[in-house]
Design a protein around this motif. Structure first.
Motif, mmCIF file in Angstrom:
data_model
loop_
_atom_site.group_PDB
_atom_site.id
_atom_site.type_symbol
_atom_site.label_atom_id
_atom_site.label_comp_id
_atom_site.label_asym_id
_atom_site.label_seq_id
_atom_site.Cartn_x
_atom_site.Cartn_y
_atom_site.Cartn_z
ATOM 1 N N PRO A 198 -5.426 -14.328 -4.418
ATOM 2 C CA PRO A 198 -3.894 -13.624 -4.325
ATOM 3 C C PRO A 198 -3.223 -13.832 -5.485
ATOM 4 O O PRO A 198 -2.394 -14.635 -5.735
ATOM 5 N N GLN A 199 -3.242 -13.497 -6.698
ATOM 6 C CA GLN A 199 -1.688 -13.114 -7.425
ATOM 7 C C GLN A 199 -1.023 -12.760 -6.313
ATOM 8 O O GLN A 199 0.286 -13.178 -6.850
ATOM 9 N N SER A 200 -0.798 -11.699 -5.390
ATOM 10 C CA SER A 200 -0.303 -11.031 -4.675
ATOM 11 C C SER A 200 -0.622 -10.413 -3.826
ATOM 12 O O SER A 200 -2.038 -9.684 -3.780
ATOM 13 N N PRO A 201 -0.552 -9.905 -2.189
ATOM 14 C CA PRO A 201 -1.144 -9.765 -1.199
ATOM 15 C C PRO A 201 -1.150 -7.794 -1.447
ATOM 16 O O PRO A 201 -1.374 -7.344 -0.854
ATOM 17 N N GLN A 206 -0.490 -2.563 1.768
ATOM 18 C CA GLN A 206 -0.605 -1.250 0.791
ATOM 19 C C GLN A 206 -1.813 -1.016 2.536
ATOM 20 O O GLN A 206 -1.464 1.112 3.136
ATOM 21 N N ILE A 207 -2.667 -1.204 2.919
ATOM 22 C CA ILE A 207 -3.238 -1.395 3.403
ATOM 23 C C ILE A 207 -3.014 -1.242 5.521
ATOM 24 O O ILE A 207 -3.052 -0.270 5.979
ATOM 25 N N LEU A 208 -2.521 -2.192 5.525
ATOM 26 C CA LEU A 208 -0.964 -2.349 6.601
ATOM 27 C C LEU A 208 -0.589 -1.044 7.023
ATOM 28 O O LEU A 208 -0.324 -0.779 8.216
ATOM 29 N N MET A 209 -0.424 -0.146 5.644
ATOM 30 C CA MET A 209 0.780 0.695 5.399
ATOM 31 C C MET A 209 -0.100 2.167 6.286
ATOM 32 O O MET A 209 0.315 2.441 7.459
ATOM 33 N N VAL A 210 -0.956 1.898 5.666
ATOM 34 C CA VAL A 210 -2.243 2.659 6.567
ATOM 35 C C VAL A 210 -2.629 2.487 8.016
ATOM 36 O O VAL A 210 -2.706 3.472 8.333
ATOM 37 N N ALA A 211 -2.270 1.608 8.363
ATOM 38 C CA ALA A 211 -2.859 0.626 9.455
ATOM 39 C C ALA A 211 -1.814 1.140 10.455
ATOM 40 O O ALA A 211 -2.060 1.011 11.662
ATOM 41 N N GLY A 212 -0.420 1.776 10.134
ATOM 42 C CA GLY A 212 -0.070 1.363 11.343
ATOM 43 C C GLY A 212 1.349 0.893 11.167
ATOM 44 O O GLY A 212 2.385 0.052 12.423
ATOM 45 N N ILE A 213 1.550 0.008 11.216
ATOM 46 C CA ILE A 213 2.202 -1.911 10.994
ATOM 47 C C ILE A 213 3.641 -0.961 10.506
ATOM 48 O O ILE A 213 4.370 -2.069 11.105
ATOM 49 N N GLU A 214 3.850 -0.099 9.545
ATOM 50 C CA GLU A 214 5.324 0.004 9.145
ATOM 51 C C GLU A 214 6.310 -0.292 8.489
ATOM 52 O O GLU A 214 7.135 -0.211 7.799
ATOM 53 N N ARG A 215 6.580 -1.597 9.286
ATOM 54 C CA ARG A 215 6.902 -2.527 8.274
ATOM 55 C C ARG A 215 6.484 -4.129 8.576
ATOM 56 O O ARG A 215 6.233 -4.655 9.266
ATOM 57 N N TYR A 216 6.204 -4.754 7.576
ATOM 58 C CA TYR A 216 5.741 -5.976 7.286
ATOM 59 C C TYR A 216 6.186 -6.685 6.453
ATOM 60 O O TYR A 216 7.145 -6.416 5.064
ATOM 61 N N PHE A 217 5.971 -8.135 6.658
ATOM 62 C CA PHE A 217 6.680 -8.962 6.016
ATOM 63 C C PHE A 217 5.970 -9.940 6.251
ATOM 64 O O PHE A 217 4.712 -10.098 6.827
ATOM 65 N N GLN A 218 5.140 -11.202 4.969
ATOM 66 C CA GLN A 218 5.167 -12.083 4.442
ATOM 67 C C GLN A 218 5.283 -12.941 3.923
ATOM 68 O O GLN A 218 5.960 -12.826 2.917
ATOM 69 N N ILE A 219 5.770 -14.774 4.166
ATOM 70 C CA ILE A 219 5.898 -15.466 3.307
ATOM 71 C C ILE A 219 5.034 -16.035 3.029
ATOM 72 O O ILE A 219 3.788 -16.813 3.282
ATOM 73 N N ALA A 220 4.457 -15.509 1.515
ATOM 74 C CA ALA A 220 2.634 -15.153 1.136
ATOM 75 C C ALA A 220 2.943 -16.295 0.083
ATOM 76 O O ALA A 220 3.676 -16.625 -1.078
ATOM 77 N N ARG A 221 1.726 -17.755 -0.753
ATOM 78 C CA ARG A 221 1.488 -17.844 -1.400
ATOM 79 C C ARG A 221 0.501 -17.259 -2.533
ATOM 80 O O ARG A 221 -0.710 -16.749 -1.508
ATOM 81 N N CYS A 222 0.879 -17.266 -3.030
ATOM 82 C CA CYS A 222 0.508 -16.477 -4.352
ATOM 83 C C CYS A 222 0.274 -17.543 -5.736
ATOM 84 O O CYS A 222 0.647 -18.841 -5.715
ATOM 85 N N PHE A 223 -1.480 -16.874 -6.559
ATOM 86 C CA PHE A 223 -2.019 -18.249 -7.698
ATOM 87 C C PHE A 223 -2.336 -17.274 -9.556
ATOM 88 O O PHE A 223 -2.686 -15.879 -8.749
ATOM 89 N N ARG A 224 -1.277 -17.571 -9.695
ATOM 90 C CA ARG A 224 -1.688 -17.275 -10.650
ATOM 91 C C ARG A 224 -2.059 -18.152 -12.137
ATOM 92 O O ARG A 224 -1.557 -18.798 -11.922
#
Length: 592
Positions: A198-201, A206-224
């Motif tokens: 992933p370049q970013s999640p 966004q799909i987590l918002m559709v899933a009703g998580i409402e407030r999401y965060f992540q300390i996410a590794r990204c790759f470019r």
RNA sequence: GGCCCCGUGGUGUAGUGGUCUAACAUGCCGCCCUGUCACGGCGGAGAUCGACGGUUCAAAUCCGUUCGGGGUCGCCA
């Protein structure tokens, strides 16, 4: 180590420990052998303390201490004692005490390290990276690692207490078009198919918002898979946020509070919120950058109207073609050497500037290569408009805005650096808002999304999506600190028909869109809340908090500019069998 | 892909055509030393100057190629 259990850390031993028997573990930072008395500076993660070995106190320990060398790993048993007043070392935190060594266990010997394990070393970074475990032993690197840990912990605490959920998203995902080059992972199970890192999640959150998580965060590794810079690594970490039922202000406020909390708790610095909000247009016009450094002034000034009608053909032809004449005023530098001016012409050339004019307001009048083309009236207008006074230097450029702004912006930064106009202790945060939705890609001859293609256009601009995409502004925002882009985000499109319009604007067919992210479009049809989010580059943030010039100083195991790991020697070759399993054939000849 | 900078004992530097059989500091090794904290003193070992090729009577030094590191432009939604 039977019977010798560590009781204390080196760095915590202060005068109130006097008289206590302690067992310490650590590395030999330095040994000073006085023949009849040996001092060992013992270092662990907490700090350094001096241990003294004397034959009168403990003959065995003394003899062992003679054999000890730098970076040996020891367990030491001893008694903390206050130093005599004349032997106190005010330069170390534990300098009021020392440990009288009673017993030493050498847990491990060590080769002589290739560089000093101490701060402010001056060695080739190649060596530091090759022996990263030794580099990381240095106190300043340990401080960076500790700061990073504390910062991410504070972020987790903050978002937890604001009712966010940390959700992990996949590392093996589907390659999506646009954006940076993907790192690819061949699928063994599906010959000829690939995962991307992933370049970013983005889509998942966004799909987590559709899933009703409402407030999401992540300390996410990204790759470019793009070229590196001092502030760019091919794998990096983002603080990724997404929220439902919010507007742009909600998200910006949430981040401002988080940053204020972070700087207060981790650095003890109060930062004032709300941050300045600046439109993209203003940022480009005044600072020639969408990430302006506000620690100093020297703004770009448009003097087109002052010079209009002069005899200077360069300016006139630029103005006729719709370009602008702009200037920066460098204070107290009218005595700039001619040689440096020539260098500046070359400097702007490297950024695509076709030329540079100057006006030096010296005590003997204005020195300039262009004022001979100007009437007195025009010179007067320029002086009035720029408020230039004796001692000031005006640097002038004429070109279309897309050239003159960024190039003068670079020159502004360069002059500030040369004249030491930047206060390194200042923290200037701001939001840049009202970004254009699209920018025109000259190579591909089409519009491309400036932020990303899920960014919502401003409601009032939706009408221009088809006819005049260049005019559409986005509900997008970047947070800037001292001229570095910390992060950016946007409100997202959450209606399928609007999303399709945007795809359309960037020349993305429905079939293509369906093939690439049909699942997202489909998800949007099952009750998607309005949502938006932001992502901050954690490495950059920690770099700025630690006051380091390079990301590599705040990443435990960073990569070199050519994207290699000098310690692990990655990337490396793999066995033919592995390639066969993956259905991959190479078109390069293996190096002998 | 372009441009710029760097590469000499373990480390950091000096040396820019012959006097270099490569200097200095530090580190390392040995001996001495009971109050140092960048301990000190004495002695010693340690470099074919990133690699390859060329120019020259002669190359660490000049030229070319290449490798490695860094900065930057392009690139990085």
């Amino acid at each position: 180590m039977l019977g010798l259990k560590r009781t204390n850390s080196c760095g915590e031993l202060m005068s109130n420990f006097a008289g206590q028997e302690v067992v310490l573990c650590g590395w030999v930072s330095r040994r000073r052998d006085h023949g009849g008395l040996i001092f060992v500076d013992l270092r662990d993660r907490s700090g350094i303390v001096q241990v003294v070995f004397s034959p009168e106190v403990a003959q065995d320990a003394f003899l062992k201490a003679e054999t000890v060398r730098n970076e040996y790993v020891l367990t030491v048993r001893g008694v903390v004692k206050l130093r005599d007043s004349d032997t106190i070392n005010p330069n170390m935190p534990t300098g009021e005490v020392e440990v009288n060594g009673l017993e030493i266990r050498i847990l491990n010997a060590a080769k002589t390290p290739p560089f000093y394990i101490q701060d402010d070393i001056d060695v080739d970074e190649t060596l530091r990276l090759k022996y990263r475990y030794l580099d990381l032993r240095r106190p300043e690197m340990q401080r960076n690692i500790i700061l990073r840990h504390r910062a991410t912990k504070l972020m987790r605490d903050y978002f937890d207490s604001n009712n966010f959920l940390e959700v992990e998203t996949p590392i093996l995902i589907k390659s999506t078009p646009e954006g940076a080059r993907d790192y690819l992972v061949p699928s063994r199970v599906h010959p000829g198919k690939f995962f991307a890192l992933p370049q970013s999640p983005q889509i998942y959150k966004q799909i987590l918002m559709v899933a009703g998580i409402e407030r999401y965060f992540q300390i996410a590794r990204c790759f470019r898979d793009e070229d590196l810079r001092a502030d760019r690594q091919p794998e990096f970490t983002q603080l990724d946020i997404e929220m439902s039922f919010v507007d742009q202000e909600d998200i910006m406020k949430m981040m401002e509070k988080m940053l204020a909390y972070l700087f207060k708790e981790a650095n003890g610095i109060e930062i004032s919120a709300p941050f300045i909000r600046m439109t993209y247009d203003d940022a480009m016009n005044k600072y020639g950058s969408d990430k302006p450094d506000l620690r100093f002034g020297m703004e770009l000034m448009d003097i087109s109207e002052a010079v209009r009608g002069s005899e200077f053909k360069v300016f006139e032809s630029v103005l006729k073609a719709g370009g602008r004449v702009k200037a920066i005023k460098v204070p107290n530098y009218s005595h700039i050497p001619r040689k440096e001016l020539d260098g500046l012409v070359e400097y702007v050339g490297s950024f695509g500037g076709k030329g540079l004019a100057w006006m030096c307001y010296t005590p003997d009048g204005i020195k300039s290569q262009i004022t001979k083309f100007f009437s007195e009236e025009i010179v007067g207008k320029i002086t009035a408009m720029t408020e230039a006074g004796e001692g000031d230097l005006l640097l002038l450029m004429a070109d279309k805005p897309a050239v003159v702004n960024p190039v003068l912006g670079q020159l502004r930064l360069e002059m500030a650096r040369r004249l030491d106009m930047i206060d390194p202790d200042k923290l200037c945060f701001l939001w840049v808002v009202d970004f254009p939705m699209f920018e025109y890609d000259e190579e591909e001859k089409r519009w491309v999304a400036m932020h990303h293609m899920f960014t919502a256009p401003r409601d009032e601009d939706i009408q221009y999506l088809e006819q005049d995409p260049g005019r559409v502004l986005a509900k997008a925002y970047d947070v800037i600190l001292n001229g570095t882009e910390l992060g950016g985000g946007s409100l997202r499109i959450y209606q399928r028909d609007l999303q399709e319009k945007v795809f359309n604007a960037i020349g993305f067919s429905v079939e293509e869109a369906t093939e690439k992210f049909g699942y997202l479009l489909e998800a949007f049809e099952y009750g998607t809340p309005p949502h938006g989010g932001i992502a901050l580059g954690i490495d950059r943030l920690i770099m700025l908090m630690a006051g380091r010039p390079s990301l590599r100083d705040v990443i435990a195991f960073p990569k070199t500019q050519s994207a290699t790991d000098l310690m692990a020697q990655a990337p490396g070759t793999v066995a033919p069998r592995q390639l066969k399993d993956l259905h991959v054939k190479l078109d390069v000849l293996a190096k002998k």
